[in-house]
Design a protein around this motif. Structure first.
Motif, PDB file in Angstrom:
ATOM      1  N   ALA A  71       8.023  13.949  45.507  1.00 11.14           N
ATOM      2  CA  ALA A  71       9.346  14.305  44.982  1.00 11.14           C
ATOM      3  C   ALA A  71       9.980  15.406  45.828  1.00 11.14           C
ATOM      4  O   ALA A  71      11.171  15.341  46.157  1.00 11.14           O
ATOM      5  CB  ALA A  71       9.228  14.753  43.519  1.00 11.14           C
ATOM      6  N   GLY A  72       9.196  16.408  46.199  1.00 13.96           N
ATOM      7  CA  GLY A  72       9.720  17.496  47.018  1.00 13.96           C
ATOM      8  C   GLY A  72      10.100  17.042  48.414  1.00 13.96           C
ATOM      9  O   GLY A  72      11.149  17.420  48.946  1.00 13.96           O
ATOM     10  N   ALA A  73       9.264  16.220  49.033  1.00 14.41           N
ATOM     11  CA  ALA A  73       9.551  15.716  50.379  1.00 14.41           C
ATOM     12  C   ALA A  73      10.827  14.883  50.372  1.00 14.41           C
ATOM     13  O   ALA A  73      11.683  15.019  51.258  1.00 14.41           O
ATOM     14  CB  ALA A  73       8.371  14.888  50.899  1.00 14.41           C
ATOM     15  N   PHE A  74      10.983  14.041  49.366  1.00 13.62           N
ATOM     16  CA  PHE A  74      12.164  13.183  49.295  1.00 13.62           C
ATOM     17  C   PHE A  74      13.435  13.993  49.073  1.00 13.62           C
ATOM     18  O   PHE A  74      14.415  13.840  49.810  1.00 13.62           O
ATOM     19  CB  PHE A  74      12.002  12.152  48.168  1.00 13.62           C
ATOM     20  CG  PHE A  74      13.227  11.304  47.974  1.00 13.62           C
ATOM     21  CD1 PHE A  74      13.528  10.300  48.885  1.00 13.62           C
ATOM     22  CD2 PHE A  74      14.072  11.512  46.901  1.00 13.62           C
ATOM     23  CE1 PHE A  74      14.666   9.519  48.718  1.00 13.62           C
ATOM     24  CE2 PHE A  74      15.209  10.740  46.733  1.00 13.62           C
ATOM     25  CZ  PHE A  74      15.502   9.738  47.644  1.00 13.62           C
ATOM     26  N   LEU A  75      13.432  14.844  48.063  1.00 17.90           N
ATOM     27  CA  LEU A  75      14.653  15.592  47.743  1.00 17.90           C
ATOM     28  C   LEU A  75      15.042  16.535  48.871  1.00 17.90           C
ATOM     29  O   LEU A  75      16.217  16.626  49.233  1.00 17.90           O
ATOM     30  CB  LEU A  75      14.478  16.352  46.428  1.00 17.90           C
ATOM     31  CG  LEU A  75      15.737  17.016  45.874  1.00 17.90           C
ATOM     32  CD1 LEU A  75      16.857  15.999  45.674  1.00 17.90           C
ATOM     33  CD2 LEU A  75      15.420  17.705  44.557  1.00 17.90           C
ATOM     34  N   GLY A  76      14.080  17.216  49.454  1.00 15.36           N
ATOM     35  CA  GLY A  76      14.375  18.111  50.565  1.00 15.36           C
ATOM     36  C   GLY A  76      14.954  17.377  51.760  1.00 15.36           C
ATOM     37  O   GLY A  76      15.942  17.804  52.367  1.00 15.36           O
ATOM     38  N   ALA A  77      14.357  16.238  52.105  1.00 16.31           N
ATOM     39  CA  ALA A  77      14.824  15.459  53.259  1.00 16.31           C
ATOM     40  C   ALA A  77      16.211  14.874  53.015  1.00 16.31           C
ATOM     41  O   ALA A  77      17.051  14.859  53.917  1.00 16.31           O
ATOM     42  CB  ALA A  77      13.822  14.355  53.584  1.00 16.31           C
ATOM     43  N   VAL A  78      16.466  14.394  51.805  1.00 12.57           N
ATOM     44  CA  VAL A  78      17.778  13.825  51.489  1.00 12.57           C
ATOM     45  C   VAL A  78      18.855  14.904  51.561  1.00 12.57           C
ATOM     46  O   VAL A  78      19.921  14.692  52.160  1.00 12.57           O
ATOM     47  CB  VAL A  78      17.772  13.148  50.096  1.00 12.57           C
ATOM     48  CG1 VAL A  78      19.174  12.863  49.604  1.00 12.57           C
ATOM     49  CG2 VAL A  78      16.969  11.861  50.153  1.00 12.57           C
ATOM     50  N   LEU A  79      18.594  16.051  50.970  1.00 16.07           N
ATOM     51  CA  LEU A  79      19.579  17.130  51.013  1.00 16.07           C
ATOM     52  C   LEU A  79      19.827  17.596  52.441  1.00 16.07           C
ATOM     53  O   LEU A  79      20.967  17.868  52.822  1.00 16.07           O
ATOM     54  CB  LEU A  79      19.135  18.299  50.132  1.00 16.07           C
ATOM     55  CG  LEU A  79      19.172  18.027  48.621  1.00 16.07           C
ATOM     56  CD1 LEU A  79      18.619  19.222  47.846  1.00 16.07           C
ATOM     57  CD2 LEU A  79      20.573  17.698  48.167  1.00 16.07           C
ATOM     58  N   PHE A  80      18.777  17.687  53.249  1.00 18.32           N
ATOM     59  CA  PHE A  80      18.956  18.087  54.642  1.00 18.32           C
ATOM     60  C   PHE A  80      19.752  17.034  55.410  1.00 18.32           C
ATOM     61  O   PHE A  80      20.618  17.362  56.215  1.00 18.32           O
ATOM     62  CB  PHE A  80      17.613  18.340  55.325  1.00 18.32           C
ATOM     63  CG  PHE A  80      17.764  18.741  56.766  1.00 18.32           C
ATOM     64  CD1 PHE A  80      18.157  20.022  57.099  1.00 18.32           C
ATOM     65  CD2 PHE A  80      17.541  17.828  57.781  1.00 18.32           C
ATOM     66  CE1 PHE A  80      18.314  20.396  58.425  1.00 18.32           C
ATOM     67  CE2 PHE A  80      17.690  18.186  59.111  1.00 18.32           C
ATOM     68  CZ  PHE A  80      18.085  19.484  59.430  1.00 18.32           C
TER      69      PHE A  80
END
Length: 172
Positions: free
Chosen positions: A80-89
């Motif tokens: 969840a953290g990897a996905f949300l962080g990458a999408v926001l970036f």
């Protein structure tokens, strides 16, 4: 989806780092902080993008579980953290949104997704919805601090721009 072999190789190396450095921890109060996965999640968001970041997080959690050094809680938390962080970036181009996504994705959303895993699969009937929020938040904050230090040095030296270009297949 077209496979980028450079990103795939980088994700494999990050998986190897995540597995081999997973024993590194920092005691904080009654809990232990495992910041390396979160550091790598942030780096994956900057260099690899959402799909490779989630694949890397899943692969690391799977290998650690198969080796007996991880728990099932690593799947929802790290992914969840990897996905949300990458999408926001990806949509903002700002590193601080990657940090915020990692902290919110792992520290809150991933921690809450661990509740059904803990209660249904692990048989932990005492687990509450917010049981894992504080320990996950501490761990992800530690990883984001380390990532901020590393990425700061990489941005100042021009390494981030170079690696991003190289992983896309266009050297700059």
């Amino acid at each position: 989806m077209k496979v980028n072999t450079r990103k795939l190789a980088a994700a494999g190396m990050m998986t190897a780092l995540g597995v081999s450095l997973s024993a590194f921890s920092i005691p904080i109060g009654a809990s232990r902080c495992f910041p390396i996965q979160h550091l790598l999640n942030v780096l994956a968001g900057v260099f690899l993008g959402p799909s490779y970041a989630v694949g890397f997080a899943f692969s690391t959690a799977l290998i650690r579980n198969l080796m007996g050094t991880g728990s099932l809680l690593a799947f929802p938390g790290s992914m969840a953290g990897a996905f949300l962080g990458a999408v926001l970036f990806r949509y903002t181009g700002k590193v601080w949104t990657n940090f915020a996504g990692e902290i919110l994705g792992t520290g809150v959303i991933g921690a809450m997704l661990c509740y059904p895993v803990a209660s249904l699969l692990l048989g932990n009937q005492e687990a509450a919805l917010f049981t894992y929020v504080l320990p996950f938040f501490i761990s992800t904050a530690g990883g984001c601090i380390l990532a901020a230090i590393l990425l700061g040095a990489m941005y100042r030296s021009g390494t981030v721009r170079y690696l991003q270009g190289m992983l896309k297949g266009t050297e700059q």
